[in-house]
Design a protein around this motif. Structure first.
Motif, short mmCIF file in Angstrom:
data_model
loop_
_atom_site.label_atom_id
_atom_site.label_comp_id
_atom_site.label_asym_id
_atom_site.label_seq_id
_atom_site.Cartn_x
_atom_site.Cartn_y
_atom_site.Cartn_z
N ARG A 3 -13.43 -9.47 -6.98
CA ARG A 3 -12.15 -9.70 -7.65
C ARG A 3 -11.81 -11.20 -7.67
N SER A 53 -10.60 -1.57 -2.54
CA SER A 53 -11.40 -2.27 -3.55
C SER A 53 -12.41 -3.17 -2.83
N ASN A 88 -6.17 -1.94 7.15
CA ASN A 88 -6.21 -2.52 5.80
C ASN A 88 -5.08 -3.54 5.74
N TYR A 121 -6.88 0.72 -7.70
CA TYR A 121 -6.70 1.44 -6.43
C TYR A 121 -6.72 2.96 -6.57
N LEU A 140 0.83 -1.22 0.00
CA LEU A 140 0.00 0.00 0.00
C LEU A 140 0.86 1.26 0.00
N ARG A 191 -9.21 -13.66 -3.18
CA ARG A 191 -9.48 -12.47 -2.35
C ARG A 191 -10.84 -12.55 -1.65
N ARG A 197 0.47 1.85 -8.16
CA ARG A 197 0.14 0.41 -8.16
C ARG A 197 -1.27 0.21 -8.73
C1 DQA Z 1 -6.75 -4.54 -0.58
C2 DQA Z 1 -7.32 -5.80 -1.23
C3 DQA Z 1 -6.34 -6.96 -1.10
O1 DQA Z 1 -6.86 -8.12 -1.75
C4 DQA Z 1 -5.02 -6.62 -1.76
O2 DQA Z 1 -4.09 -7.66 -1.54
C5 DQA Z 1 -4.47 -5.32 -1.31
C6 DQA Z 1 -5.38 -4.19 -1.12
C7 DQA Z 1 -7.66 -3.32 -0.80
O3 DQA Z 1 -7.49 -2.34 -0.08
O4 DQA Z 1 -8.50 -3.33 -1.70
O5 DQA Z 1 -3.26 -5.13 -1.20
O6 DQA Z 1 -6.68 -4.78 0.83
#
Ligand code: DQA
Length: 144
Positions: free
Chosen positions: A107, A102, A71, A23, A12, A111, A18
């Motif tokens: 996705r 997200s 997060n 994002y 992040l 996830r 990224r």
């Molecule tokens: C995330 C979602 C995760 O799957 C991903 O690995 C991230 C960001 C998000 O903020 O959407 O690094 O946590």
């Protein structure tokens, strides 16, 4: 003023460049600037790529009685160590809101599982920076 810890997991720190289609193009510094504006809260925004450091910050939050917005990034999907640390936070009576920029459920399949959600106070996902803002506003109203 109530202090809240906002903790961001791996990758992040690359926000802005990224996968901007997922994002957005704003950076982690932009997030910190935006969250600093929330009235009545002293918001401490941090990021680390290290699972160990993240866990240490959650332990510190418990000791300091500080609510947490987390997060967990990719650790969301597999880190039982982070889950156990999050459980220490919530079982000590502190709020811990899991947030995602997200919507992980929209996705890839890996996830769709969060090992953190089951011990979080609640989850907000899919609203970009507003996921954090909503979590902080909720914490502010719960703290009264
Ligand atoms: C995330 C979602 C995760 O799957 C991903 O690995 C991230 C960001 C998000 O903020 O959407 O690094 O946590």
């Amino acid at each position: 003023m109530n202090r809240v810890l906002v903790v961001n997991g791996p990758n992040l720190n690359r926000l802005g460049t990224r996968e901007p289609d997922v994002y957005g193009s704003a950076t982690l510094d932009d997030l910190a600037t935006e969250l600093a504006d929330i009235d009545g809260l002293d918001v401490d925004v941090r990021q680390t790529n290290s699972e160990s450091e993240l866990i240490g910050w959650l332990h510190d939050a418990v000791d300091a009685r500080t609510p947490v917005v987390l997060n967990p990034a990719a650790f969301t999907h597999y880190s039982y160590a982070l889950r156990d640390a999050a459980a220490i936070v919530t079982s000590s009576g502190l709020l811990l809101v899991e947030v995602h920029l997200s919507n992980p459920h929209a996705r890839e399949e890996f996830r769709h599982t969060s090992v953190i959600s089951g011990v979080a106070t609640g989850v907000i996902a899919g609203f970009g920076f507003d996921s954090y803002r909503l979590a902080l506003e909720l914490i502010r109203s719960r703290l009264g």
